[in-house]
Design an enzyme around this catalytic site. Structure first.
Site, PDB file in Angstrom:
ATOM      1  CG  ASN A   1       0.306  -4.040  -4.341  1.00 27.04           C
ATOM      2  OD1 ASN A   1      -0.645  -4.670  -4.791  1.00 27.04           O
ATOM      3  ND2 ASN A   1       1.164  -4.567  -3.464  1.00 27.04           N
TER       4      ASN A   1
ATOM      5  CE  LYS B   1      10.783 -11.896  -7.238  1.00 33.04           C
ATOM      6  NZ  LYS B   1       9.583 -11.037  -7.403  1.00 33.04           N
TER       7      LYS B   1
END
Length: 418
Positions: free
Chosen positions: A212, A349
């Site tokens: 990434n 999260k």
């Protein structure tokens, strides 16, 4: 060590008679660039390597070289400097200077300033390798450290005298970091912080991988800031292209894959091994189910890759929170939607991973940038938006939130005074 526009840190730069004295000019420039007001005091032997005029030109202040010409006002100039200083930096510090510092000599203006100041003192030794390793020099260094003086370790390499070994003046950046630390609140003093940074790479074959756009700059900024505030920092980082630019006191652990990062982080977060874990790395969620032993040829390559999930480092750390001594846990979430979606994901999260703080940011605000914009969501429901700022400033705000959340469980310290 502040941005231009804020009050400058007052630095007295002491220069002694080492061949490395010429590097004091570069150091003065670097300190000024970082927002310091620098005034120099040099010994007679230092003036043989670097002229007072040059240092005066760089700093914009008259250089103190003697007790007899230090002021025309009738005031005691070296005492004025000692009182004015917020930090005294002696770089380079010769073996002679270290010995005289230890025993409180005051025969030169620099020694008198060191004896009179209440400011933190930073010394950066530079000398022949044999002089540095001599038992007398080592004993002097140990005594100075015991008194609270910060020593910036010299580097190894080719020395001006022709020897090769330890004794070269530390890098300018390293000395600047020491100055930053000396004038900073030590609210994380002695606390062990584990920080992850950068991307991971999941191999497809020997020449290709999945990854990434993470640069690791946010994690590196956190490591620098934590070290500045006195923490004992370990940085586990993925491939960054070069060794991360962090102080020498930061322990760096280089990994490549998500599995390697999982193992490295868990090994260093086990039991009471760390007090705070900040997971800033952009870890790959998936990896290829198999890695080809040789480069895949275009004609033979499959049109699709079968992926399998990687172990979730943040979730595993959260699962272990029931264990005694589990670290305070900070996670990151990056999104590409709108702010409402980012906050919803950060809250989800935070709960799902059993973290204490969750830092949310947008990919467009963070990847490939030196700045960031974040939302800090806490377990107790507090939420804070930090507008676009340098990653150093963002790191400062995140660590402020950590200290605030931990509260009284942290033993707060102030810088050690000389």
């Amino acid at each position: 060590m502040r941005k231009p526009g804020r009050r400058k840190t007052r630095v007295v730069l002491g220069v002694t008679g080492s061949v490395a004295a010429y590097k004091a000019v570069e150091l003065a420039r670097a300190l000024i660039k970082r927002g310091c007001d620098v005034r120099a005091v040099i010994t007679d032997s230092a003036s043989k390597f670097v002229t007072p005029f040059l240092l005066e030109t760089v700093t914009g202040h008259k250089v103190t070289t003697s007790f007899w010409n230090e002021t025309e006002s009738g005031a005691i100039g070296h005492i004025e400097l000692a009182d004015w200083a917020q930090v005294l930096v002696i770089a380079p510090a010769s073996a002679d200077m270290l010995a005289k510092l230890r025993y409180g000599f005051a025969e030169t203006p620099l020694l008198a300033v060191a004896l009179a100041t209440k400011a933190p003192v930073v010394v950066a030794p530079a000398m022949n390798v044999n002089m540095l390793s001599h038992p007398a020099t080592q004993e002097n260094l140990r005594e100075l450290v015991a008194r609270g003086i910060q020593v910036v370790e010299p580097e190894s390499g080719a020395l001006a005298c022709g020897w090769v070994g330890k004794g070269r003046l530390a890098r300018t950046q390293e000395i600047c970091w020491a100055v930053q630390k000396a004038v900073s609140s030590q609210d994380l003093a002695g606390k062990r912080l584990l920080i992850s940074a950068g991307p991971t790479r999941e191999p497809i074959d020997p020449v290709r991988f999945l990854s990434n756009r993470s640069s690791g700059k946010m994690g590196i900024a956190l490591a620098r800031e934590a070290h500045r505030r006195g923490a004992i920092v370990t940085l586990v980082h993925g491939p960054l292209g070069a060794r991360p630019q962090v102080p020498a006191g930061v322990a760096c652990v280089a990994v490549t894959t998500a599995k390697q990062m999982f193992d490295a982080v868990l090994a260093r977060a086990e039991g009471r091994a760390c007090d705070v874990a900040i997971m800033a790395a952009a870890v790959a969620d998936y990896r290829p189910s198999s890695v080809a032993p040789e480069k895949l040829k275009k004609a033979d390559a499959a049109r699709s890759l079968e992926l399998v999930p990687n172990q979730d480092i943040l979730k595993e750390l959260g699962t272990r929170r029931a264990c005694a001594g589990a670290p305070f846990l900070v996670g990151f979430a990056v999104e590409t939607g709108d702010v409402a979606a980012l906050l919803a994901e950060a809250r989800r999260k935070l709960a799902a991973k059993n973290a204490d703080l969750l830092v949310g940011n947008m990919a467009k605000d963070s990847f490939d940038r030196d700045t960031n914009r974040v939302w800090i969501v806490a377990r107790d429901g507090r939420e804070e938006h930090v507008g676009t700022a340098s990653k150093r400033a963002i790191a400062r705000r995140i660590l402020d939130a950590v200290v605030s959340s931990i509260g009284s469980s942290l033993c707060l310290h102030t810088p050690v005074q000389h």
